[in-house]
Design an enzyme around this catalytic site. Structure first.
Site, PDB file in Angstrom:
ATOM      1  N   GLU A 163       0.891  -1.149   0.000  1.00  0.00           N
ATOM      2  CA  GLU A 163       0.000   0.000   0.000  1.00  0.00           C
ATOM      3  C   GLU A 163       0.931   1.200   0.000  1.00  0.00           C
ATOM      4  O   GLU A 163       1.712   1.377   0.932  1.00  0.00           O
ATOM      5  CB  GLU A 163      -0.897  -0.095   1.240  1.00  0.00           C
ATOM      6  CG  GLU A 163      -2.075   0.821   1.189  1.00  0.00           C
ATOM      7  CD  GLU A 163      -1.747   2.124   1.858  1.00  0.00           C
ATOM      8  OE1 GLU A 163      -1.194   3.007   1.167  1.00  0.00           O
ATOM      9  OE2 GLU A 163      -2.032   2.252   3.059  1.00  0.00           O
ATOM     10  N   CYS A 192      -1.983   7.828   4.911  1.00  0.00           N
ATOM     11  CA  CYS A 192      -2.017   7.566   3.469  1.00  0.00           C
ATOM     12  C   CYS A 192      -3.341   8.031   2.863  1.00  0.00           C
ATOM     13  O   CYS A 192      -3.449   8.135   1.654  1.00  0.00           O
ATOM     14  CB  CYS A 192      -1.769   6.098   3.174  1.00  0.00           C
ATOM     15  SG  CYS A 192      -2.660   5.024   4.283  1.00  0.00           S
TER      16      CYS A 192
END
Lengths: 494, 494
Positions: A231, A268
């Site tokens: 990720e 994120c």
């Protein structure tokens, strides 16, 4: 303080994990659940020292770390509940039809089985929830896979403490030692050796694009390629639609200042791009956003490397043609602090400058000013894969911008309406992951029960009698799980 | 006769497929099902010319091709049933908890959505079932993805006929033209350009390891990597356990001669390795196997290239140290015929010679003679990933060889007992795929409804009102599908 793992230690770690796999894969759902619950209990039992250590190593405030510890233990317990219940493994049974013409149909049964040792790289921005006992290890243990964790070099002591809790749980539950191995490695060579080891079956990573892509490329060059679930961050575009801004610009401006600067923007899912059409609504939004950002206190970032990277990337964006600073904190900041700030650029400029598409990890966001809706659509169609896309929109806006919403849905793993993308809810319906480059494989996510599916594969078993089948596939359905039985979902036995 | 697609044609194909994707992805399950059923009807309506053409191009007998056409239409209709029913897309709903402390829980809903245009490479050995309207295109259409098919150069006319049926279905169902594009390409450059095109979202391939691995490597080198689902063959080891051989050696010997030579061994599940311990049972098995192979009539293989490759690979195995011919057809064979045959080698020799681990695609199998059970286990632990592993075993054998069965389960996508791996049943519990190198991603399969999952990804939708949600996720559950609603499987509305 902590030595990088040697080649010998890496070999021992993976051999030990593989040996553990040969028995750990047969642990029942109840046994795996007990292990994961014990880890949660042991983490809690570490007490204040864990929070203090993480505070010292990560600069994160106590309240955040207490919350993150809670989330981490909840993740372990939620996944424990899922494996204890057992339906997640998609048991599918087709019973034999011995008299079928022209050929008899055999008895075929299928369930998900674990793939082998999983290597997990701890993340810098979540010292608990995406690190040593975070969602990647939890999902791997739930699947039936041993875990080798490489501690993030920014919080090695925190990682050691969590590792000690896991090791206690391994012992208390009578599991083979290789069910969990903890290593350090500040040097990329350690990560490389872990990914390239023949006994490694999959990799979990949360971090930068450069780091994640390097591991992904290595894994694909192995004689036996393996999946890397990296990720790698996202700019999380936010589409500010006109009717909503006309009605509630100030509310959303304040809300977004909080989302951009909260936790010093080190998520994120931080909104890195704000996309609106020029007009009084957008102006009011920016006035509220800017005012709040100017009053936001700078805080030390996770570690000096991240602070340096933030400043370099932010300066690089500000140095691009036609980029204007919109707001910057008016409060003093120290060398390792984030600098809460926002800038703006025209859509025309954004469309032709790839540098502006890159994530700036930290408390900074870029407003893209569009002349009209058409330009907004152009921006949407030029964006890369994202974890999230958000709309600030009334019903009227959504009706008027159906194509834009549909374009955004192609880009991302999660569509959000009238809220912020930060603060990822941990639940079965969450998708945390998105089309490349947000993650290496947008078909999977790293939040919630779905994360388990990264570390399993289906195994069909044809023609075996009940006594030789795993409990999940036996006639009587002794575990009482949901199964697809001759095309129908059922908890019944046969 | 058919020209390779030009670069311009490839670009047009993918642009057209992508344009189609923007509307095709919103087709309802019922609409997609109607399309797939229409394809099946149109394929049947082609009548005898399709079978005759395929016979001429593939050398496969009429009965086999009639059966394969039936299977192909069944696959289309089975997947149509699955998408019409709708539960496959794993709708998951977590409703909001606005009063939750410390933070409210948002409404989050999730379902699988299609990933984009899928490029499919037709397979030589299944001109219908794994080619132009085979399981890969069917799964892609079911998922909501347009399909670009590259016809296999060994049966271009067959592919054209099937394509004409699909194009009729596209028209009858009022779908955008790009929902299906058919191209030719004998040259690898065509395949390369298709995989590298920025609008390609995934690739389906069934064929050789060399071909599949080349496409996989290309796809991973793209700026945006995409998944390649390549099913690349397998040696499908068969473990012959002593008690079963003692009781029924002759029956199994005959059965295996049929499985090795049926269809001239041109199945990816053909048993290429027979593994037994020396003894009278194994001797009897081989006597029966050899006698049947010697009486098996050679038949022309699919095309001259495959016949040449078969002969070269077989000769190469026979030329290895300590490999002995066990049986060979006593009937005459022509230059493009397969040569029904078997050979044997000691386990010790097999373990040290990687050449003997490679698939020989055609009517040939290699017996690995073990001295004892320990050697049999050693062989199992040295084998590469497989589509299938089979046991010929009594209950007594299975109890005595638990470790061996468990080792085999790590290797393969399907475990078979007392039957043959050939003749893959098309059903929900089937897994056709296995750990690398049997396929590039053993987490997915290319038979049955599960194949759809290769071409979708989860999308979470947070905070949207009912009227803006897809029907699958609306409160009332208007489609009546199974959904995971706040942690429980349910067909209820909210």
């Amino acid at each position: 303080m902590f030595q990088d793992a040697t080649t010998a230690q890496i070999n021992t770690a993976l051999e030990s994990a593989y040996t553990a796999f040969l028995s750990y894969r047969y642990q029942s759902g109840a046994q795996k659940a007990a292990f994961m619950r014990t880890i949660a209990t042991e983490i809690e039992a570490l007490g204040p020292i864990l929070i203090e250590t993480a505070q010292r190593e990560s600069n994160l405030p106590e309240a955040r770390l207490l919350g993150e510890r809670g989330r981490t233990c909840n993740q372990l317990r939620n996944l424990a509940d899922v494996v204890a219940e057992g339906s997640w493994l998609q048991a599918t049974i087709e019973t034999a039809l011995p008299d079928r013409q022209p050929l008899p149909k055999p008895d075929i049964r299928n369930m998900l089985v674990p793939i082998g040792p999983v290597v997990v790289f701890g993340a810098s921005n979540f010292p608990f929830a995406y690190s040593t006992a975070g969602v990647d290890p939890a999902a791997a243990w739930a699947a039936g896979c041993p875990v080798v964790v490489k501690a993030h070099p920014a919080h090695p002591e925190t990682s050691e403490l969590v590792a000690s809790a896991i090791l206690k749980a391994v012992e208390k539950c009578g599991l083979p030692a290789g069910a969990f191995v903890h290593l350090h490695g500040a040097n990329f060579e350690v990560g490389k050796a872990l990914v390239m080891h023949p006994k490694t079956a999959a990799v979990g990573f949360t971090g930068s694009f450069v780091g994640g892509k390097a591991l992904f490329d290595l894994a694909n060059q192995r004689p036996v390629p393996i999946p890397v679930f990296a990720e790698m961050g996202s700019t999380n575009p936010v589409f500010l639609l006109p009717d909503a801004l006309e009605k509630e610009a100030e509310k959303y401006g304040k809300m977004y200042a909080g989302s951009i600067t909260g936790g010093m923007g080190q998520f994120c899912t931080k909104p890195g791009l704000l996309i609106g059409t020029a007009g009084s609504g957008l102006d009011q939004f920016m006035v509220a956003l800017n005012a709040a950002i100017e009053q936001t206190a700078p805080v030390a970032m996770l570690h000096p490397g991240i602070a340096t990277a933030f400043r370099e990337k932010r300066a690089n964006v500000l140095a691009q043609t036609a980029v204007a600073v919109e707001a910057e904190t008016t409060l003093e900041y120290a060398p390792n602090d984030g600098i809460p700030s926002a800038a703006s650029v025209s859509a025309a400029e954004f469309l032709q400058n790839p540098t502006l598409h890159q994530e700036v990890f930290g408390p900074f966001s870029l407003l893209i000013k569009c002349q009209n809706e058409q330009e907004m659509s152009q921006v949407a169609s030029h964006l890369e894969g994202q974890l999230t896309c958000t709309f600030i929109a009334t019903d009227h806006d959504l009706h008027a911008h159906r194509d834009l919403v549909q374009a955004a849905s192609l880009l991302c793993g999660r569509l959000v309406l009238n809220s912020v993308p930060t603060g990822v809810e941990v639940c079965a319906a969450m998708q945390h992951g998105g089309p490349f480059p947000a993650s290496t494989d947008g078909r999977f996510g790293s939040v919630g029960a779905h994360a388990i599916h990264r570390f399993v594969r289906p195994l069909a078993i044809q023609g075996f009698k009940d006594e030789f089948l795993p409990a999940e596939l036996q006639d009587a359905n002794p575990l009482g799980i949901w199964r697809m039985l001759n095309g129908q979902w059922s908890k019944q036995g046969i």
